[in-house]
Write a protein that holds these residues in place. Structure first.
Motif, mmCIF file in Angstrom:
data_model
loop_
_atom_site.group_PDB
_atom_site.id
_atom_site.type_symbol
_atom_site.label_atom_id
_atom_site.label_comp_id
_atom_site.label_asym_id
_atom_site.label_seq_id
_atom_site.Cartn_x
_atom_site.Cartn_y
_atom_site.Cartn_z
ATOM 1 N N THR A 36 0.771 -1.030 0.125
ATOM 2 C CA THR A 36 0.006 0.061 -0.056
ATOM 3 C C THR A 36 0.825 1.239 0.092
ATOM 4 O OG1 THR A 36 0.107 0.134 2.402
ATOM 5 C CG2 THR A 36 -1.923 -1.167 1.407
ATOM 6 N N THR A 37 0.280 2.266 -0.398
ATOM 7 C CA THR A 37 0.948 3.431 -0.615
ATOM 8 C C THR A 37 -0.048 4.720 0.063
ATOM 9 O OG1 THR A 37 0.174 4.260 -2.609
ATOM 10 C CG2 THR A 37 2.158 3.246 -2.570
ATOM 11 N N THR A 38 0.599 5.847 0.360
ATOM 12 C CA THR A 38 0.031 7.027 0.865
ATOM 13 C C THR A 38 -1.303 7.320 -0.059
ATOM 14 O OG1 THR A 38 1.324 8.440 -0.089
ATOM 15 C CG2 THR A 38 1.801 7.957 2.258
ATOM 16 N N SER A 39 -1.098 7.185 -1.139
ATOM 17 C CA SER A 39 -2.029 7.541 -2.331
ATOM 18 C C SER A 39 -3.043 6.570 -2.689
ATOM 19 C CB SER A 39 -1.740 8.251 -3.409
ATOM 20 O OG SER A 39 -0.710 7.483 -4.053
ATOM 21 N N CYS A 40 -2.533 5.120 -2.462
ATOM 22 C CA CYS A 40 -3.291 4.132 -2.905
ATOM 23 C C CYS A 40 -3.487 3.160 -1.522
ATOM 24 C CB CYS A 40 -2.878 3.194 -4.043
ATOM 25 S SG CYS A 40 -2.333 4.000 -5.523
ATOM 26 N N ILE A 41 -4.421 3.416 -0.693
ATOM 27 C CA ILE A 41 -4.400 2.589 0.599
ATOM 28 C C ILE A 41 -4.822 1.302 0.591
ATOM 29 C CG2 ILE A 41 -4.985 5.008 1.803
ATOM 30 C CD1 ILE A 41 -7.983 4.020 1.636
ATOM 31 N N ASN A 42 -5.444 0.915 -0.639
ATOM 32 C CA ASN A 42 -5.837 -0.723 -0.978
ATOM 33 C C ASN A 42 -4.648 -1.212 -1.713
ATOM 34 O OD1 ASN A 42 -8.087 -0.597 0.458
ATOM 35 N ND2 ASN A 42 -9.219 0.461 -1.000
ATOM 36 N N GLY A 43 -3.655 -0.484 -2.034
ATOM 37 C CA GLY A 43 -2.529 -0.961 -3.090
ATOM 38 C C GLY A 43 -2.986 -0.527 -4.616
ATOM 39 N N ARG A 44 -1.947 -0.820 -5.356
ATOM 40 C CA ARG A 44 -2.327 -0.716 -6.924
ATOM 41 C C ARG A 44 -2.954 -2.129 -7.368
ATOM 42 N NH1 ARG A 44 2.870 1.495 -5.833
ATOM 43 N NH2 ARG A 44 2.887 3.774 -6.412
ATOM 44 N N SER A 45 -3.531 -1.911 -8.652
ATOM 45 C CA SER A 45 -4.090 -3.086 -9.182
ATOM 46 C C SER A 45 -4.005 -2.823 -10.916
ATOM 47 C CB SER A 45 -5.739 -3.341 -8.872
ATOM 48 O OG SER A 45 -6.329 -1.979 -9.176
ATOM 49 N N THR A 46 -4.058 -3.924 -11.484
ATOM 50 C CA THR A 46 -3.821 -3.739 -13.031
ATOM 51 C C THR A 46 -4.668 -4.658 -13.519
ATOM 52 O OG1 THR A 46 -1.617 -3.362 -12.481
ATOM 53 C CG2 THR A 46 -2.179 -4.198 -14.718
#
Length: 1000
Positions: free
Chosen positions: A794-804
């Protein structure tokens, strides 16, 4: 010929103000005992010899100069701490207050740019010289002297710090630097006088350093002219400024000789003859240039930092000059808040408006021990013995049978700093702040300390020797082994930054995440995939602007809790179920094989069902086996789910089978170009590992090196920190023509997907939705296939993690690897920075061919044989699969034989019909004649007497004896009726068969 040059001047020019070019030519020497002339060396001849000659000083007319004498060989040099005395051509020791490197020069004063150095700024394809006529984009871009060091530019211009030196023999260049931000490229290289890069700087990229720490870099120099370049380029993808590169103590070895010693710079001293370095003055002392010793400041009214050139008056004390601490627990289990002066103390309490230290706070009960620790009646907490657990408030107890301790660390009470944590302070200007704590415990949290100045790095370290899963779980390679989670908040009025960094096996520290400005209380989790020695670092800096005051001392960061799971040598706050040996039910725990869970009823290991993976967080019960997503399968050890590149779909009673194995190798997309606010061109480079490879992450992205180097990397190199591996990853590529680099640069590599979710024709899976208008509509009726992935970080801007999401589309016009594209409405591949979309068009994305994809064509029958051919349906929307059947040859009757038979039967039938028609037509004519005759006879005799009751048989009439009455039409009668055009009327016909008949 005399040896003079008008090139860059050396540090002697800067210090003494005289004309000297010893930095890369032999110096012009004027001994103090000689008033009218000085000595110089001639240029070296082909044999390596030279002469010492006497040269009259300027504006002096004299005679009787000494005769030339043979000089020292061209490669001669004195030892460190010595200089060459030209009158006698011997090496002499430097006096007190001076130093010498022998055959080298050193640049350690950066109050202004030393003579011989120059700045050149490059923006895009424009070279901007040192004049003031720079374009607006790079008008203020340059290396800036900061006293003890020189600082690079902070924007996205390319600025080179250049220095030229001429060496008579091979040598080296050495410098110290700080390079902490990978959003700026830092390279050091050397060119000769033909502007050709030297082989000694093949590895020109300088390595990153830890925050606050100084690294060193050295490169060998060849004899002759060497032009040194320190070049930086910032990559500003947003509004955040880069942290500059700092350089100090540049030393060049290989100058033929030095003819005099350098005076010690202010703030340093040399108290021994023959010194090759000057010592730094301690705190509260100072020195001027060429000092033999340091002078003490008035301790009551003045102070100075280490290496100062003057003393500073002490100001009155304020609230920014002290900080609070929590005392350790005493024997009574009490703690209290105390206040301490920030060290070094630079303020005075006896001045007007000065404040004094506040009194200590009331004693309060100490917080409980952290989970896994216990208090045995003393004033300190101790870790629980192996095999036991505690929540921190109770004594340690052994785990029940069938369970094992859940090892790790959970720090949520901060009365004292834990034993595996330490705190420190680093200052970018090399001002010492190690004597003070960087962080302070504060009961329910730990917070950043005061530090020495606002731009100090306040460091907090956590050391963990390794990570391993529970005893009953055997982790597979690449699976999660543990995680570290911390809860924090920042309170800032300036441009403060909190960095979270990770060091693996003590090789290099890399920034994992950073937060700028004020942040609300939140949690962050970092997942561990490798069993290695880890050091986790939190570094807090109040401002990155160069200032040595305490304006923002109240800006701070608070960390409330730090939790590390599955830590080696950890403690336990609870116990968890484990697998027991089959022979003894109450004995010690045994490890389960990979992919096995613990059955609740028997506490025995049992393998997970097919196409499920074992959760690392829960291994107790069958629910620990998590089903794989649609279209995916699990590895043999049930560690992860992946796609084997084969997919099956039913559509309108038709089976579609796909084989993406040809596309299993990494697909790449260079998207762009894009431009920063100042016009720097860059590209987004994506690598996609679609399927196969037993779930291994084959997509690689690199940092701070050319993208061509990836081919030389080993995919399994876990220790190569500049390389990230994933299913989908992204790098930022700076093309060579954009910044004048000789090769493209790769930076800011991030993982977009490291977990496979599934493959389906549906456009939605686990909250990942591919909107209909995201890509153009497919021209075929073949459904698109969608691969879905996510990132576990997770990141500060993507609290649920990135997805593709990757949309696979059948396109027969694009063979082989096909073409990958991104949505036109989201040119960077994402519209929100968290979900990425790709369209992959290829003929290899078409379904496998089946019998529904071709049809047959029958040929003519020739000589008793007929050919059947098979052709593909057009347009062809399939690939591979079944092949077209071979043409089929079958026997048949020829067309000529049946044509003859048909013609014969037709001719016979036609003749028969004609004959019958003629016959019955003739008979009909006779009957009509007879009937008409009767009628005529009857009508003519209505007024006459009845005639004889017999009729004579006319000539040619048949003498029939019978009269046949018929109401039923035979076949022949029907033909006759047709010939005489009788239609629907039926009447009684009488055939006259006798010459004598009864009365009519």
């Amino acid at each position: 010929m005399l040896f003079r040059d008008d090139g860059p001047k050396d540090i002697l020019n800067f210090i003494s103000g005289g004309e000297s070019d010893a930095a890369y030519r032999p110096l012009v020497i004027t001994p103090s005992s000689l008033k009218d002339y000085h000595f110089e060396y001639t240029e070296c001849d082909s044999s390596g010899s030279r002469w010492r000659v006497a040269i009259p000083n300027s504006a002096v007319d004299c005679s009787g100069l000494p005769d030339p004498v043979r000089g020292k060989e061209c490669t001669f040099s004195c030892a460190s701490g010595e200089y060459l005395e030209m009158k006698n051509q011997v090496c002499s020791k430097c006096g007190e207050g001076t130093y010498s490197l022998g055959s080298g020069i050193k640049f350690d004063e950066w109050d202004e740019l030393p003579a011989g150095f120059s700045n050149i700024a490059t923006f895009m394809d424009t070279v901007v010289g040192p004049s003031d006529s720079r374009p607006d984009g790079c008008n203020n871009s340059s290396w800036i002297p900061r006293g003890n060091y020189i600082e690079s530019n902070r924007d996205d211009c390319t600025v080179s710090l250049i220095y030229a030196v001429h060496l008579k023999k091979s040598g080296y260049v050495f410098f110290e630097y700080q390079y902490v931000d990978n959003n700026i490229f830092f390279e050091f290289f050397i060119q000769n006088d033909q502007c050709q890069e030297m082989d000694t700087t093949a590895d020109k990229w300088v390595k990153l350093t830890d925050n606050g720490e100084w690294g060193s870099h050295s490169v060998m120099l060849k004899s002759g002219t060497n032009i040194l370049y320190w070049r930086t380029t910032g990559i500003l993808m947003g509004s955040k400024a880069v942290k500059p590169v700092l350089v100090k103590n540049i030393t060049i070895e290989g100058v033929a000789y030095t003819s005099e010693c350098f005076p010690c710079k202010p703030g340093t001293f040399s108290n021994k003859p023959g010194s090759f370095i000057c010592q730094v003055c301690p705190r509260n002392t100072y020195s001027e240039k060429g000092a033999k010793e340091c002078i003490k400041c008035d301790e009551d009214s003045q102070f100075s930092e280490e290496g100062s050139s003057e003393c500073t008056e002490r100001p009155p004390c304020t609230t920014k000059d002290y900080f609070q601490i929590h005392t350790p627990c005493d024997e009574e289990g009490k703690t209290q808040i105390m206040y301490k002066w920030i060290e070094p103390k630079i303020c005075r309490e006896d001045l007007t408006d000065a404040i004094r230290l506040p009194p200590s706070g009331e004693k309060k009960d100490c917080p409980p021990c952290n989970p896994g620790f216990y208090n045995n009646g003393s004033s300190s907490c101790h870790p629980c013995p192996p095999g036991t657990f505690s929540d921190g408030t109770k004594e340690c107890r052994p785990c029940p049978a069938g369970t094992e301790p859940a090892l790790g660390f959970e720090y949520k009470w901060w009365n004292v700093l834990p034993g595996n944590m330490k705190t420190s302070c680093f200052n970018v200007g090399n001002s010492k702040c190690d004597g003070m704590n960087g962080w302070e415990v504060a009961g329910d949290h730990i917070q950043s300390g005061a530090g020495g100045s606002d731009n100090d790095y306040l460091i907090l370290n956590l050391h963990i020797p390794g990570f391993k899963p529970p005893t009953s779980v055997t982790g597979a390679m690449g699976t999660e082994l543990g995680r570290i989670t911390f809860v924090f908040e920042t309170l800032c009025s300036a441009d403060c930054v909190l960095y979270f960094m990770v060091d693996i096996n003590r090789k290099s520290t890399n920034v994992v995440e950073s937060w700028g400005g004020t942040k609300e209380k939140q949690a962050y989790t970092h997942i561990i995939f490798k069993n290695a020695t880890f050091t986790f670092t939190w570094a807090f800096q109040r401002t990155n602007q160069g200032q040595d005051n305490r304006r923002f001392v109240n800006d701070l960061v608070k960390i409330y809790s730090v939790t590390a799971t599955n830590a080696v040598d950890g403690v336990a706050s609870s116990c968890r179920a484990c697998a027991l040996g089959s022979e003894q039910s109450g004995s010690s725990c045994v490890p389960c094989p990979p992919g096995h869970y613990i059955e609740k009823e028997t506490n025995q290991c049992k393998e997970c069902p097919p196409d499920t993976y074992l959760s690392i967080h829960q291994v107790y019960g069958k629910e620990a086996c998590v089903p794989c997503g649609p279209g995916s399968r699990s590895t043999q050890d049930h560690s992860v789910c992946y796609s084997d590149c084969f997919f099956y779909h039913e559509k309108e009673n038709q089976s579609l089978r796909y084989d993406f194995s040809t596309l299993s190798s990494v697909g790449s997309l260079m998207n762009g170009p894009s431009f920063t606010s100042k016009g720097t061109k860059y590209f987004h480079f994506f690598n996609i590992s679609l399927c196969g490879h037993e779930g291994k992450k084959m997509a690689l992205c690199t940092n701070n090196i050319t993208d061509f180097t990836v081919k030389e990397m080993v995919a399994g190199s876990d220790d190569y920190t500049n390389l990230v591996g994933a299913f989908v990853c992204q790098s930022t590529i700076i093309p060579s023509e954009s910044k004048g680099f000789r090769a493209a640069l790769s930076s800011q590599s991030i993982i977009l997907a490291d977990t496979f979710l599934g493959v389906t024709v549906e456009t939605t899976l686990q909250n990942i939705n591919i909107k209909e208008d995201m890509f153009p509509v497919s021209p075929s009726q073949i459904p698109d296939v969608h691969f879905f992935y996510k990132s576990s970080t997770t990141t500060t801007s993507c609290i649920n993690g990135r997805s593709t999401a990757v949309k696979m589309r059948c396109n027969p016009t694009k063979p082989g690897a096909g073409v990958i594209s991104v949505p036109s409405k989201c040119p960077a591949g994402t519209c929100d920075g968290c979900t990425f979309y790709f369209l992959w068009e290829s003929a290899e994305a078409c379904p496998l061919c089946t019998e529904h994809d071709f049809h047959e064509i029958e040929g003519a029958c020739k000589r008793g044989f007929q050919e059947t051919l098979y052709v593909w349906n057009e347009p062809k929307w399939c690939i591979k699969g079944i092949s077209l059947p071979e043409k089929k040859l079958s026997t048949c009757e020829t067309v000529d034989f049946w044509l003859k038979v048909g013609a014969g039967v037709g001719a016979f039938t036609a003749v028969l019909l004609v004959a019958l028609t003629c016959y019955f037509w003739k008979k009909n004519q006779k009957l009509e004649y007879k009937y008409s005759k009767l009628v005529m006879t009857t009508n003519s005799k209505e007024c006459e007497l009845p005639a004889a009751d017999s009729c004579a048989i006319m000539e040619g009439e048949d003498n029939e004896e019978e009269v046949v009455y018929s109401n039923k039409q035979s076949l022949l009668r029907k033909l006759k009726s047709l010939a005489t055009k009788e239609k629907e009327d039926h009447f009684e016909s009488v055939q006259l068969k006798s010459s004598r008949s009864p009365n009519i």
